[in-house]
Design a protein around this motif. Sequence first.
Motif, PDB file in Angstrom:
ATOM      1  N   SER A  69       0.837  -1.206   0.000  1.00 27.59           N
ATOM      2  CA  SER A  69       0.000   0.000   0.000  1.00 27.59           C
ATOM      3  C   SER A  69       0.869   1.253   0.000  1.00 27.59           C
ATOM      4  O   SER A  69       0.596   2.222  -0.709  1.00 27.59           O
ATOM      5  N   HIS A  70       1.924   1.224   0.803  1.00 30.54           N
ATOM      6  CA  HIS A  70       2.851   2.357   0.891  1.00 30.54           C
ATOM      7  C   HIS A  70       3.482   2.642  -0.467  1.00 30.54           C
ATOM      8  O   HIS A  70       3.602   3.802  -0.883  1.00 30.54           O
ATOM      9  N   ASP A  71       3.875   1.576  -1.185  1.00 27.64           N
ATOM     10  CA  ASP A  71       4.504   1.752  -2.500  1.00 27.64           C
ATOM     11  C   ASP A  71       3.567   2.442  -3.483  1.00 27.64           C
ATOM     12  O   ASP A  71       3.997   3.277  -4.288  1.00 27.64           O
ATOM     13  N   LEU A  72       2.279   2.084  -3.445  1.00 23.73           N
ATOM     14  CA  LEU A  72       1.310   2.721  -4.341  1.00 23.73           C
ATOM     15  C   LEU A  72       1.214   4.214  -4.048  1.00 23.73           C
ATOM     16  O   LEU A  72       1.120   5.039  -4.967  1.00 23.73           O
ATOM     17  N   LEU A  73       1.245   4.586  -2.769  1.00 21.55           N
ATOM     18  CA  LEU A  73       1.161   5.999  -2.405  1.00 21.55           C
ATOM     19  C   LEU A  73       2.421   6.749  -2.792  1.00 21.55           C
ATOM     20  O   LEU A  73       2.369   7.883  -3.267  1.00 21.55           O
ATOM     21  N   VAL A  74       3.575   6.116  -2.593  1.00 26.21           N
ATOM     22  CA  VAL A  74       4.833   6.769  -2.956  1.00 26.21           C
ATOM     23  C   VAL A  74       4.889   7.005  -4.457  1.00 26.21           C
ATOM     24  O   VAL A  74       5.326   8.060  -4.929  1.00 26.21           O
ATOM     25  N   THR A  75       4.444   6.024  -5.238  1.00 25.97           N
ATOM     26  CA  THR A  75       4.452   6.155  -6.701  1.00 25.97           C
ATOM     27  C   THR A  75       3.637   7.352  -7.161  1.00 25.97           C
ATOM     28  O   THR A  75       4.000   8.045  -8.113  1.00 25.97           O
ATOM     29  N   SER A  76       2.544   7.631  -6.462  1.00 25.62           N
ATOM     30  CA  SER A  76       1.681   8.763  -6.836  1.00 25.62           C
ATOM     31  C   SER A  76       2.046  10.029  -6.078  1.00 25.62           C
ATOM     32  O   SER A  76       1.299  11.009  -6.133  1.00 25.62           O
ATOM     33  N   GLU A  77       3.195  10.023  -5.359  1.00 25.56           N
ATOM     34  CA  GLU A  77       3.608  11.157  -4.526  1.00 25.56           C
ATOM     35  C   GLU A  77       2.522  11.516  -3.516  1.00 25.56           C
ATOM     36  O   GLU A  77       2.199  12.673  -3.283  1.00 25.56           O
ATOM     37  N   TRP A  78       1.924  10.492  -2.910  1.00 27.16           N
ATOM     38  CA  TRP A  78       0.924  10.616  -1.865  1.00 27.16           C
ATOM     39  C   TRP A  78      -0.365  11.278  -2.365  1.00 27.16           C
ATOM     40  O   TRP A  78      -1.134  11.820  -1.570  1.00 27.16           O
ATOM     41  N   ALA A  79      -0.587  11.206  -3.667  1.00 29.24           N
ATOM     42  CA  ALA A  79      -1.815  11.789  -4.219  1.00 29.24           C
ATOM     43  C   ALA A  79      -2.984  10.815  -4.152  1.00 29.24           C
ATOM     44  O   ALA A  79      -4.116  11.184  -4.433  1.00 29.24           O
ATOM     45  N   GLY A  80      -2.744   9.559  -3.774  1.00 28.94           N
ATOM     46  CA  GLY A  80      -3.795   8.559  -3.726  1.00 28.94           C
ATOM     47  C   GLY A  80      -3.459   7.374  -4.606  1.00 28.94           C
ATOM     48  O   GLY A  80      -2.388   7.315  -5.212  1.00 28.94           O
ATOM     49  N   ALA A  81      -4.366   6.422  -4.676  1.00 27.61           N
ATOM     50  CA  ALA A  81      -4.145   5.227  -5.495  1.00 27.61           C
ATOM     51  C   ALA A  81      -5.477   4.721  -6.024  1.00 27.61           C
ATOM     52  O   ALA A  81      -6.513   4.845  -5.366  1.00 27.61           O
ATOM     53  N   SER A  82      -5.434   4.152  -7.206  1.00 30.60           N
ATOM     54  CA  SER A  82      -6.628   3.587  -7.818  1.00 30.60           C
ATOM     55  C   SER A  82      -7.100   2.371  -7.014  1.00 30.60           C
ATOM     56  O   SER A  82      -6.295   1.550  -6.569  1.00 30.60           O
ATOM     57  N   LEU A  83      -8.409   2.242  -6.842  1.00 34.42           N
ATOM     58  CA  LEU A  83      -8.952   1.086  -6.140  1.00 34.42           C
ATOM     59  C   LEU A  83      -8.651  -0.202  -6.907  1.00 34.42           C
ATOM     60  O   LEU A  83      -8.348  -1.237  -6.309  1.00 34.42           O
ATOM     61  N   PHE A  84      -8.718  -0.149  -8.237  1.00 33.78           N
ATOM     62  CA  PHE A  84      -8.351  -1.318  -9.045  1.00 33.78           C
ATOM     63  C   PHE A  84      -6.913  -1.741  -8.740  1.00 33.78           C
ATOM     64  O   PHE A  84      -6.631  -2.916  -8.501  1.00 33.78           O
ATOM     65  N   ASP A  85      -6.011  -0.772  -8.747  1.00 30.44           N
ATOM     66  CA  ASP A  85      -4.605  -1.084  -8.495  1.00 30.44           C
ATOM     67  C   ASP A  85      -4.402  -1.656  -7.102  1.00 30.44           C
ATOM     68  O   ASP A  85      -3.605  -2.575  -6.902  1.00 30.44           O
ATOM     69  N   LEU A  86      -5.110  -1.097  -6.126  1.00 34.67           N
ATOM     70  CA  LEU A  86      -4.955  -1.557  -4.752  1.00 34.67           C
ATOM     71  C   LEU A  86      -5.384  -3.020  -4.609  1.00 34.67           C
ATOM     72  O   LEU A  86      -4.669  -3.830  -4.006  1.00 34.67           O
ATOM     73  N   VAL A  87      -6.546  -3.357  -5.154  1.00 33.05           N
ATOM     74  CA  VAL A  87      -7.021  -4.741  -5.068  1.00 33.05           C
ATOM     75  C   VAL A  87      -6.051  -5.687  -5.774  1.00 33.05           C
ATOM     76  O   VAL A  87      -5.644  -6.720  -5.228  1.00 33.05           O
ATOM     77  N   GLN A  88      -5.662  -5.330  -6.991  1.00 27.62           N
ATOM     78  CA  GLN A  88      -4.774  -6.199  -7.760  1.00 27.62           C
ATOM     79  C   GLN A  88      -3.421  -6.370  -7.078  1.00 27.62           C
ATOM     80  O   GLN A  88      -2.861  -7.474  -7.063  1.00 27.62           O
ATOM     81  N   GLU A  89      -2.893  -5.297  -6.491  1.00 29.69           N
ATOM     82  CA  GLU A  89      -1.589  -5.374  -5.830  1.00 29.69           C
ATOM     83  C   GLU A  89      -1.632  -6.300  -4.630  1.00 29.69           C
ATOM     84  O   GLU A  89      -0.688  -7.067  -4.394  1.00 29.69           O
ATOM     85  N   HIS A  90      -2.718  -6.272  -3.872  1.00 31.86           N
ATOM     86  CA  HIS A  90      -2.793  -7.099  -2.670  1.00 31.86           C
ATOM     87  C   HIS A  90      -3.179  -8.548  -2.963  1.00 31.86           C
ATOM     88  O   HIS A  90      -2.888  -9.440  -2.142  1.00 31.86           O
ATOM     89  N   LEU A  91      -3.823  -8.801  -4.075  1.00 26.48           N
ATOM     90  CA  LEU A  91      -4.199 -10.183  -4.391  1.00 26.48           C
ATOM     91  C   LEU A  91      -3.183 -10.867  -5.296  1.00 26.48           C
ATOM     92  O   LEU A  91      -3.233 -12.091  -5.481  1.00 26.48           O
ATOM     93  N   LYS A  92      -2.275 -10.097  -5.867  1.00 23.25           N
ATOM     94  CA  LYS A  92      -1.262 -10.665  -6.759  1.00 23.25           C
ATOM     95  C   LYS A  92      -0.461 -11.801  -6.118  1.00 23.25           C
ATOM     96  O   LYS A  92      -0.221 -12.825  -6.763  1.00 23.25           O
TER      97      LYS A  92
END
Length: 359
Positions: free
Chosen positions: A188-211
């Motif tokens: 989750s932290h990596d997704l936020l860092v990639t967006s410079e703490w601007a947020g993260a897509s819900l699709f990306d979040l689900v896929q990242e955690h279930l991968k």
Amino acid sequence: MRMTGTGGIFRPNANADARLAAIVDSSYDAIIGKDLNSVITDWNHAAERMFGYSAEEVIGKSILILIPDHMHSEETEIIGRIRRGEGVGSLETTRKRKDGSLIAVSITVSPIRNNAGEIVGASQIARDITGAKESERRIRLLMREVNHRVKNQFAVILSMVRETSKRSTDPAEFEQMIRARIMALSRSHDLLVTSEWAGASLFDLVQEHLKPFGHEERISLSGPLLTLQSNAVQNLGMAFHELGTNSSKYGALAVDGGHVEITWTVETGPDARRRFHLLWQETSGAPGIAVAERNGKEKGAAERKGFGTVVLQRVAPQSLGGSSSLERAPGSLKWALDAPLEAIIVPQLGAETDSDIAV
């Protein structure tokens, strides 16, 4: 060429004077000449661009027109140093444009001497540092944000350790589960860092955690495009990790024919506020095996129902100002979350909720 000779630099060689004047006038930095009474005597093109005044408008006027009222004493100090033959190097300050707006500048001021070596004025160079100041401000803001989030992560990790240790007597199992949960926070932290703490897509979040659990072909996602704010990224990420871990060991992803469906919608409630609804629903092709695995080991089941249930029924919904329900039945599991939309998404991207795109 806007430089005048009323108090400027004196040179015995006319060609040298011409070359110097050309260099000054083509500079990207504002170069201003003034006498010992702070009256402007010289003004190049860059000064005109920076402050908005033409040479005709300012030459012969006090340089105080460029200095905010509450900072006039700064000029008195500068002129005092010039009279003593001292210079002023890299002073970061604020100046005022013709339209009244303020600009952050870095100035250097040096004495001007005549042929006899007498100090007759000062040469001032001003550089616009607005961009640099904005970068510094942004860095400070990000550092405060990072500091806040690191402390928050520490609190979450300590809670994980405490709750997991209560429900595990096997050190190896304890280490494995803590490692997996910390790695989930890291994703989750990596997704936020990639967006410079601007947020993260819900699709990306689900896929990242279930991968890490594989079986992507047995997982379906459906819902509008949403950009989650950082708090939602962390807490929903924890929930998806717990659900995915349980499913991969004891649920739909642990047996042939199992399927996980994750859907979310945005609806308007009776109070006219928009609400976020998410449903995790998994079904198993072999319910008898799945139920037997869930209830097979008392300590393992206690740990799973313990910390996982805390995350799904208390931590995630409460942190998002919402509510949840968790239903288990032979061969199936459902987790539903309801929360106000403003606690879920980045505010300025709320309009995206109207686009219902399924995968």
